[in-house]
Design a protein around this motif. Structure first.
Motif, PDB file in Angstrom:
ATOM      1  N   MET A  71     -35.708  20.634  57.728  1.00 51.15           N
ATOM      2  CA  MET A  71     -35.303  19.232  57.544  1.00 51.15           C
ATOM      3  C   MET A  71     -34.253  18.850  58.577  1.00 51.15           C
ATOM      4  N   THR A  72     -34.445  17.710  59.226  1.00 46.77           N
ATOM      5  CA  THR A  72     -33.516  17.247  60.246  1.00 46.77           C
ATOM      6  C   THR A  72     -32.282  16.633  59.593  1.00 46.77           C
ATOM      7  N   LEU A  73     -31.121  17.063  60.028  1.00 43.57           N
ATOM      8  CA  LEU A  73     -29.875  16.534  59.482  1.00 43.57           C
ATOM      9  C   LEU A  73     -29.560  15.177  60.107  1.00 43.57           C
ATOM     10  N   LEU A  74     -29.035  14.267  59.299  1.00 42.59           N
ATOM     11  CA  LEU A  74     -28.529  12.992  59.809  1.00 42.59           C
ATOM     12  C   LEU A  74     -27.258  13.248  60.616  1.00 42.59           C
ATOM     13  N   PRO A  75     -26.872  12.307  61.490  1.00 43.64           N
ATOM     14  CA  PRO A  75     -25.731  12.555  62.385  1.00 43.64           C
ATOM     15  C   PRO A  75     -24.455  13.012  61.679  1.00 43.64           C
ATOM     16  N   GLN A  76     -24.091  12.371  60.576  1.00 45.58           N
ATOM     17  CA  GLN A  76     -22.867  12.783  59.894  1.00 45.58           C
ATOM     18  C   GLN A  76     -22.982  14.210  59.365  1.00 45.58           C
ATOM     19  N   GLU A  77     -24.138  14.545  58.817  1.00 44.00           N
ATOM     20  CA  GLU A  77     -24.352  15.896  58.291  1.00 44.00           C
ATOM     21  C   GLU A  77     -24.334  16.924  59.414  1.00 44.00           C
ATOM     22  N   LEU A  78     -24.974  16.580  60.532  1.00 44.64           N
ATOM     23  CA  LEU A  78     -25.031  17.501  61.667  1.00 44.64           C
ATOM     24  C   LEU A  78     -23.645  17.735  62.246  1.00 44.64           C
ATOM     25  N   LEU A  79     -22.867  16.677  62.363  1.00 42.68           N
ATOM     26  CA  LEU A  79     -21.516  16.809  62.904  1.00 42.68           C
ATOM     27  C   LEU A  79     -20.663  17.699  62.002  1.00 42.68           C
ATOM     28  N   LYS A  80     -20.755  17.499  60.695  1.00 43.64           N
ATOM     29  CA  LYS A  80     -19.986  18.336  59.762  1.00 43.64           C
ATOM     30  C   LYS A  80     -20.425  19.797  59.839  1.00 43.64           C
ATOM     31  N   SER A  81     -21.715  20.028  60.039  1.00 41.05           N
ATOM     32  CA  SER A  81     -22.213  21.403  60.113  1.00 41.05           C
ATOM     33  C   SER A  81     -21.689  22.140  61.332  1.00 41.05           C
ATOM     34  N   LYS A  82     -21.364  21.392  62.385  1.00 40.81           N
ATOM     35  CA  LYS A  82     -20.869  22.017  63.614  1.00 40.81           C
ATOM     36  C   LYS A  82     -19.390  22.373  63.521  1.00 40.81           C
ATOM     37  N   ALA A  83     -18.656  21.658  62.682  1.00 44.50           N
ATOM     38  CA  ALA A  83     -17.227  21.927  62.453  1.00 44.50           C
ATOM     39  C   ALA A  83     -16.496  22.224  63.759  1.00 44.50           C
ATOM     40  N   PRO A  84     -16.426  21.246  64.671  1.00 44.52           N
ATOM     41  CA  PRO A  84     -15.764  21.507  65.954  1.00 44.52           C
ATOM     42  C   PRO A  84     -14.301  21.887  65.763  1.00 44.52           C
ATOM     43  N   SER A  85     -13.831  22.813  66.592  1.00 41.24           N
ATOM     44  CA  SER A  85     -12.448  23.284  66.470  1.00 41.24           C
ATOM     45  C   SER A  85     -11.455  22.175  66.789  1.00 41.24           C
ATOM     46  N   SER A  86     -11.839  21.295  67.684  1.00 44.18           N
ATOM     47  CA  SER A  86     -10.997  20.149  68.031  1.00 44.18           C
ATOM     48  C   SER A  86     -11.730  18.880  67.613  1.00 44.18           C
ATOM     49  N   ARG A  87     -11.115  18.096  66.749  1.00 48.25           N
ATOM     50  CA  ARG A  87     -11.803  16.917  66.221  1.00 48.25           C
ATOM     51  C   ARG A  87     -12.011  15.879  67.318  1.00 48.25           C
ATOM     52  N   PRO A  88     -13.206  15.336  67.458  1.00 43.68           N
ATOM     53  CA  PRO A  88     -13.446  14.283  68.449  1.00 43.68           C
ATOM     54  C   PRO A  88     -12.555  13.072  68.187  1.00 43.68           C
ATOM     55  N   VAL A  89     -12.257  12.360  69.263  1.00 48.91           N
ATOM     56  CA  VAL A  89     -11.454  11.143  69.174  1.00 48.91           C
ATOM     57  C   VAL A  89     -12.285   9.997  69.741  1.00 48.91           C
ATOM     58  N   ILE A  90     -12.511   8.967  68.944  1.00 47.64           N
ATOM     59  CA  ILE A  90     -13.354   7.850  69.341  1.00 47.64           C
ATOM     60  C   ILE A  90     -12.511   6.578  69.428  1.00 47.64           C
ATOM     61  N   SER A  91     -12.590   5.909  70.577  1.00 47.43           N
ATOM     62  CA  SER A  91     -11.877   4.635  70.745  1.00 47.43           C
ATOM     63  C   SER A  91     -12.810   3.484  70.390  1.00 47.43           C
ATOM     64  N   LEU A  92     -12.257   2.463  69.759  1.00 51.33           N
ATOM     65  CA  LEU A  92     -13.025   1.295  69.343  1.00 51.33           C
ATOM     66  C   LEU A  92     -12.333   0.046  69.869  1.00 51.33           C
ATOM     67  N   CYS A  93     -13.041  -0.707  70.716  1.00 50.92           N
ATOM     68  CA  CYS A  93     -12.397  -1.785  71.460  1.00 50.92           C
ATOM     69  C   CYS A  93     -12.247  -3.075  70.665  1.00 50.92           C
ATOM     70  N   GLU A  94     -12.812  -3.142  69.455  1.00 45.23           N
ATOM     71  CA  GLU A  94     -12.685  -4.336  68.616  1.00 45.23           C
ATOM     72  C   GLU A  94     -11.891  -3.974  67.368  1.00 45.23           C
ATOM     73  N   GLY A  95     -10.673  -3.489  67.605  1.00 41.90           N
ATOM     74  CA  GLY A  95      -9.893  -2.818  66.591  1.00 41.90           C
ATOM     75  C   GLY A  95      -9.433  -3.648  65.418  1.00 41.90           C
ATOM     76  N   SER A  96      -9.526  -4.968  65.504  1.00 46.43           N
ATOM     77  CA  SER A  96      -9.111  -5.788  64.366  1.00 46.43           C
ATOM     78  C   SER A  96     -10.282  -6.324  63.558  1.00 46.43           C
ATOM     79  N   ASP A  97     -11.513  -6.041  63.987  1.00 47.92           N
ATOM     80  CA  ASP A  97     -12.681  -6.509  63.245  1.00 47.92           C
ATOM     81  C   ASP A  97     -12.769  -5.746  61.921  1.00 47.92           C
ATOM     82  N   PRO A  98     -12.957  -6.434  60.807  1.00 47.43           N
ATOM     83  CA  PRO A  98     -12.964  -5.752  59.505  1.00 47.43           C
ATOM     84  C   PRO A  98     -14.025  -4.654  59.396  1.00 47.43           C
TER      85      PRO A  98
END
Length: 335
Positions: free
Chosen positions: A1-28
């Motif tokens: 069974m193919t894992l969804l992105p969130q499940e796959l990311l959790k399964s990899k348990a990276p030693s350093s947590r990724p950091v994602i920038s979001l350019c529309e930071g005040s949008d609800p």
């Protein structure tokens, strides 16, 4: 069974947590999706925008700035002067002087991309408010192309509904969001990038179907010839990857039809990467699969960049933001 992105990311348990920038930071929606991603331990986030507006939205959602949920205001950030110098070096050949460089990096979309370029973030996501053109332009100009890529293209991850039968499987559709009328050479390049994305995000070996309204020469037209030429070019440069065509969709997807229309093909009826001949077909195809077939569609996801940057639909909801953060984080682990 193919894992969804969130499940796959959790399964990899990276030693350093990724950091994602979001350019529309005040949008609800951006704030809600970013908070959900952080709370689920998918990634740390940097919300870029007017600091007062971002903090007000965080407060309205019962949250506040923290080590894992940062707020960056390009107008006051201590990084802005460094970013302006870097942008000037990048774009001076286009007539961008120091003043214009400073103005550029004070816009959240460029600032968010510069966070990625200079290693303060591992990927960036935008497009809830801005257009696809705004997001793609800043990504190409600031982050740049991957050294092995000839172009930037996009794809959708397509996941079947639970308990689906009749050969339903996770697939990658490309290009459904960016390249309007790819040439044969561009189809080959899109397929090469998509094969890498398939391995990284679906964790399976690609079986690439080049799609058309013809199967194995059943129709004659310049549009069919373009697809056949794209396949031939792909096979020249990637002979170890399973690919075949040209196929009508049923010949690529349904084993019994594939056996009948393309006997002896290992890809016919089993393709998991669908390369569409143009954006009309790709965009219509993914929406039919989503709306009539009940598939979950995640995208468009960009490929071909030096580091991950992705575009949201302006009609997105918070859950879409969280999923795209997970996809972007996964891409960063496979750079």
């Amino acid at each position: 069974m193919t894992l969804l992105p969130q499940e796959l990311l959790k399964s990899k348990a990276p030693s350093s947590r990724p950091v994602i920038s979001l350019c529309e930071g005040s949008d609800p929606r951006i704030v809600a999706g970013a908070l959900a991603a952080h709370q689920a331990d998918l990634a740390n986030v940097i919300l870029v925008g007017d600091a007062d507006a971002v903090r007000a939205e965080l407060s309205s959602q019962g949250a506040s700035e923290s080590e894992g949920v940062q707020v960056h205001d390009p107008l006051t950030s201590p990084l802005t002067s460094k970013f302006a110098a870097e942008y000037h070096d990048l774009r001076k050949h286009k007539g961008v002087d120091e003043a214009k460089a400073l103005t550029a990096v004070q816009t959240p979309v460029v600032y968010a991309a510069m966070l990625v370029r200079l290693g303060h973030a591992t990927g960036t996501v935008g497009g809830a408010v801005l257009t696809t053109g705004d997001i793609v332009r800043s990504a190409i100009q600031v982050i740049g192309m991957h050294k092995d890529a000839a172009m930037v293209s996009s794809f959708f991850l397509m996941y079947p509904p639970k308990n689906a039968t009749n050969g339903a499987r996770a697939m990658l559709y490309s290009d459904c969001g960016l390249v309007i009328d790819p040439s044969a050479q561009e189809l080959s390049e899109i397929a090469k990038a998509s094969s890498k994305s398939c391995r990284a995000l679906l964790e399976t070996e690609p079986k690439i179907g080049f799609l058309s309204f013809s199967t194995k020469g059943s129709a004659k037209h310049t549009a069919v010839s373009k697809v056949a030429e794209g396949l031939a070019l792909f096979k020249e440069t990637a002979p170890d990857i399973e690919a075949d065509g040209e196929f009508q969709f049923d010949a690529a997807f349904v084993p019994s039809v594939g056996e009948r229309k393309a006997p002896g093909s290992s890809v016919a009826g089993h393709a998991n990467v669908m390369i569409f001949p143009n954006l009309d077909a790709g965009n219509i195809g993914y929406k039919i699969t989503q709306r009539l077939g009940g598939y979950m569609a995640i995208g468009p996801v960009m490929q071909g960049l030096a580091k991950p940057a992705n575009d949201l639909s302006r009609g997105c909801i918070a859950e879409d933001v969280t999923e795209m953060i997970a996809v972007t984080a996964l891409q960063s682990l496979n750079q």
